[in-house]
Design a protein around this motif. Structure first.
Motif, PDB file in Angstrom:
ATOM      1  N   HIS A 149      26.495  27.405 -44.154  1.00 53.60           N
ATOM      2  CA  HIS A 149      27.011  27.664 -42.801  1.00 53.60           C
ATOM      3  C   HIS A 149      27.526  29.100 -42.688  1.00 53.60           C
ATOM      4  CE1 HIS A 149      30.072  27.477 -39.533  1.00 53.60           C
ATOM      5  NE2 HIS A 149      29.053  26.907 -38.923  1.00 53.60           N
ATOM      6  N   ALA A 150      28.239  29.554 -43.698  1.00 48.34           N
ATOM      7  CA  ALA A 150      28.773  30.917 -43.685  1.00 48.34           C
ATOM      8  C   ALA A 150      27.658  31.962 -43.686  1.00 48.34           C
ATOM      9  CB  ALA A 150      29.696  31.132 -44.890  1.00 48.34           C
ATOM     10  N   GLY A 151      26.499  31.600 -44.233  1.00 45.88           N
ATOM     11  CA  GLY A 151      25.371  32.523 -44.285  1.00 45.88           C
ATOM     12  C   GLY A 151      24.619  32.663 -42.971  1.00 45.88           C
ATOM     13  N   LEU A 152      24.938  31.828 -42.003  1.00 48.52           N
ATOM     14  CA  LEU A 152      24.292  31.930 -40.701  1.00 48.52           C
ATOM     15  C   LEU A 152      24.822  33.130 -39.933  1.00 48.52           C
ATOM     16  CD1 LEU A 152      24.422  28.207 -39.469  1.00 48.52           C
ATOM     17  CD2 LEU A 152      22.463  29.404 -40.463  1.00 48.52           C
ATOM     18  N   ARG A 153      23.954  33.743 -39.150  1.00 49.95           N
ATOM     19  CA  ARG A 153      24.403  34.810 -38.247  1.00 49.95           C
ATOM     20  C   ARG A 153      25.172  34.160 -37.098  1.00 49.95           C
ATOM     21  NH1 ARG A 153      19.868  37.563 -35.830  1.00 49.95           N
ATOM     22  NH2 ARG A 153      18.844  35.567 -35.968  1.00 49.95           N
ATOM     23  N   GLU A 154      25.920  34.942 -36.383  1.00 51.24           N
ATOM     24  CA  GLU A 154      26.758  34.419 -35.292  1.00 51.24           C
ATOM     25  C   GLU A 154      25.909  33.672 -34.251  1.00 51.24           C
ATOM     26  OE1 GLU A 154      30.111  33.275 -33.504  1.00 51.24           O
ATOM     27  OE2 GLU A 154      30.044  34.435 -35.356  1.00 51.24           O
ATOM     28  N   ILE A 155      24.772  34.237 -33.876  1.00 49.11           N
ATOM     29  CA  ILE A 155      23.912  33.582 -32.887  1.00 49.11           C
ATOM     30  C   ILE A 155      23.400  32.250 -33.433  1.00 49.11           C
ATOM     31  CG2 ILE A 155      21.821  34.831 -33.591  1.00 49.11           C
ATOM     32  CD1 ILE A 155      22.673  33.767 -29.998  1.00 49.11           C
ATOM     33  N   GLU A 156      23.154  32.192 -34.738  1.00 51.24           N
ATOM     34  CA  GLU A 156      22.689  30.946 -35.345  1.00 51.24           C
ATOM     35  C   GLU A 156      23.808  29.904 -35.372  1.00 51.24           C
ATOM     36  OE1 GLU A 156      19.282  32.873 -38.243  1.00 51.24           O
ATOM     37  OE2 GLU A 156      21.349  32.735 -38.964  1.00 51.24           O
ATOM     38  N   ARG A 157      25.039  30.341 -35.603  1.00 57.33           N
ATOM     39  CA  ARG A 157      26.167  29.401 -35.557  1.00 57.33           C
ATOM     40  C   ARG A 157      26.340  28.851 -34.144  1.00 57.33           C
ATOM     41  NH1 ARG A 157      29.360  33.401 -38.182  1.00 57.33           N
ATOM     42  NH2 ARG A 157      28.821  33.335 -40.373  1.00 57.33           N
ATOM     43  N   THR A 158      26.193  29.725 -33.167  1.00 55.45           N
ATOM     44  CA  THR A 158      26.280  29.295 -31.768  1.00 55.45           C
ATOM     45  C   THR A 158      25.166  28.311 -31.446  1.00 55.45           C
ATOM     46  OG1 THR A 158      27.260  31.414 -31.143  1.00 55.45           O
ATOM     47  CG2 THR A 158      26.285  30.113 -29.374  1.00 55.45           C
ATOM     48  N   THR A 159      23.966  28.606 -31.928  1.00 57.87           N
ATOM     49  CA  THR A 159      22.826  27.721 -31.722  1.00 57.87           C
ATOM     50  C   THR A 159      23.075  26.371 -32.382  1.00 57.87           C
ATOM     51  OG1 THR A 159      21.332  29.629 -31.633  1.00 57.87           O
ATOM     52  CG2 THR A 159      20.321  27.485 -32.039  1.00 57.87           C
ATOM     53  N   LEU A 160      23.594  26.376 -33.601  1.00 64.09           N
ATOM     54  CA  LEU A 160      23.905  25.139 -34.308  1.00 64.09           C
ATOM     55  C   LEU A 160      24.865  24.287 -33.485  1.00 64.09           C
ATOM     56  CD1 LEU A 160      24.763  24.694 -38.041  1.00 64.09           C
ATOM     57  CD2 LEU A 160      26.177  23.656 -36.303  1.00 64.09           C
ATOM     58  N   LEU A 161      25.928  24.886 -33.004  1.00 67.52           N
ATOM     59  CA  LEU A 161      26.908  24.133 -32.208  1.00 67.52           C
ATOM     60  C   LEU A 161      26.280  23.552 -30.950  1.00 67.52           C
ATOM     61  CD1 LEU A 161      30.061  26.407 -32.559  1.00 67.52           C
ATOM     62  CD2 LEU A 161      29.650  24.177 -33.635  1.00 67.52           C
ATOM     63  N   SER A 162      25.424  24.322 -30.301  1.00 68.91           N
ATOM     64  CA  SER A 162      24.778  23.823 -29.082  1.00 68.91           C
ATOM     65  C   SER A 162      23.817  22.692 -29.408  1.00 68.91           C
ATOM     66  CB  SER A 162      24.054  24.947 -28.342  1.00 68.91           C
ATOM     67  OG  SER A 162      22.926  25.389 -29.061  1.00 68.91           O
ATOM     68  N   PRO A 212      15.175  28.305 -37.757  1.00 68.42           N
ATOM     69  CA  PRO A 212      15.894  28.914 -38.881  1.00 68.42           C
ATOM     70  C   PRO A 212      17.239  28.239 -39.173  1.00 68.42           C
ATOM     71  CG  PRO A 212      15.062  30.620 -37.419  1.00 68.42           C
ATOM     72  CD  PRO A 212      14.831  29.302 -36.742  1.00 68.42           C
ATOM     73  N   VAL A 213      17.906  27.748 -38.145  1.00 66.38           N
ATOM     74  CA  VAL A 213      19.174  27.048 -38.353  1.00 66.38           C
ATOM     75  C   VAL A 213      18.933  25.795 -39.196  1.00 66.38           C
ATOM     76  CG1 VAL A 213      20.985  25.696 -37.218  1.00 66.38           C
ATOM     77  CG2 VAL A 213      20.376  27.945 -36.328  1.00 66.38           C
ATOM     78  N   LEU A 214      17.939  25.003 -38.813  1.00 57.62           N
ATOM     79  CA  LEU A 214      17.616  23.802 -39.569  1.00 57.62           C
ATOM     80  C   LEU A 214      17.245  24.153 -41.012  1.00 57.62           C
ATOM     81  CD1 LEU A 214      15.518  21.858 -36.914  1.00 57.62           C
ATOM     82  CD2 LEU A 214      17.730  21.154 -37.828  1.00 57.62           C
ATOM     83  N   ARG A 215      16.404  25.163 -41.167  1.00 55.65           N
ATOM     84  CA  ARG A 215      15.938  25.561 -42.498  1.00 55.65           C
ATOM     85  C   ARG A 215      17.095  26.073 -43.358  1.00 55.65           C
ATOM     86  NH1 ARG A 215      12.772  29.243 -41.022  1.00 55.65           N
ATOM     87  NH2 ARG A 215      14.064  31.004 -41.552  1.00 55.65           N
ATOM     88  N   GLN A 216      17.893  26.982 -42.822  1.00 58.24           N
ATOM     89  CA  GLN A 216      18.976  27.576 -43.603  1.00 58.24           C
ATOM     90  C   GLN A 216      20.070  26.579 -43.947  1.00 58.24           C
ATOM     91  OE1 GLN A 216      20.326  31.399 -41.997  1.00 58.24           O
ATOM     92  NE2 GLN A 216      18.273  31.699 -41.165  1.00 58.24           N
ATOM     93  N   LEU A 259      29.910  19.733 -50.489  1.00 59.27           N
ATOM     94  CA  LEU A 259      30.612  20.316 -49.338  1.00 59.27           C
ATOM     95  C   LEU A 259      30.722  21.832 -49.485  1.00 59.27           C
ATOM     96  CD1 LEU A 259      32.052  19.965 -46.673  1.00 59.27           C
ATOM     97  CD2 LEU A 259      34.152  19.436 -47.929  1.00 59.27           C
ATOM     98  N   ALA A 260      30.996  22.298 -50.689  1.00 60.51           N
ATOM     99  CA  ALA A 260      31.081  23.743 -50.925  1.00 60.51           C
ATOM    100  C   ALA A 260      29.737  24.411 -50.637  1.00 60.51           C
ATOM    101  CB  ALA A 260      31.527  24.024 -52.357  1.00 60.51           C
ATOM    102  N   ALA A 261      28.649  23.786 -51.061  1.00 56.82           N
ATOM    103  CA  ALA A 261      27.316  24.339 -50.802  1.00 56.82           C
ATOM    104  C   ALA A 261      27.024  24.354 -49.307  1.00 56.82           C
ATOM    105  CB  ALA A 261      26.258  23.520 -51.545  1.00 56.82           C
TER     106      ALA A 261
END
Length: 85
Positions: A22-35, A62-66, A15-17
């Motif tokens: 998740h924290a390493g994602l850029r804001e747009i990538e976090r938004t993309t992940l949620l969508s 990149p979201v999937l990969r990261q 879970l920590a990893a």
């Protein structure tokens, strides 16, 4: 008992990893992940963010990969584990 303790430690480390990825994602990538995990269409995300649909598509891989997800189902499981889905 020892086996359960080891499993709990392994679970916390995983879970920590996941949180670090998740924290390493850029804001747009976090938004993309949620969508992605919400099942929102790329076209809808593009309209909401006022960006091109092609740009939304560019962020998906990149979201999937990261995040270390093999596919969308993996990503959904991760989002649930993180408490964001």
């Amino acid at each position: 008992e020892s086996h359960l303790r080891h499993a709990a430690v392994r679970d916390r480390l995983q879970l920590a990893a996941l949180r670090r990825r998740h924290a390493g994602l850029r804001e747009i990538e976090r938004t993309t992940l949620l969508s992605m995990v919400a099942g929102t269409l790329n076209k809808q995300v593009a309209q909401e963010l006022r960006i091109a649909e092609r740009t939304v598509k560019k962020h998906r891989a990149p979201v999937l990969r990261q995040m270390g997800a093999a596919n969308l189902a993996d990503l959904v499981r991760m989002a649930i584990r993180l408490g964001i889905a």
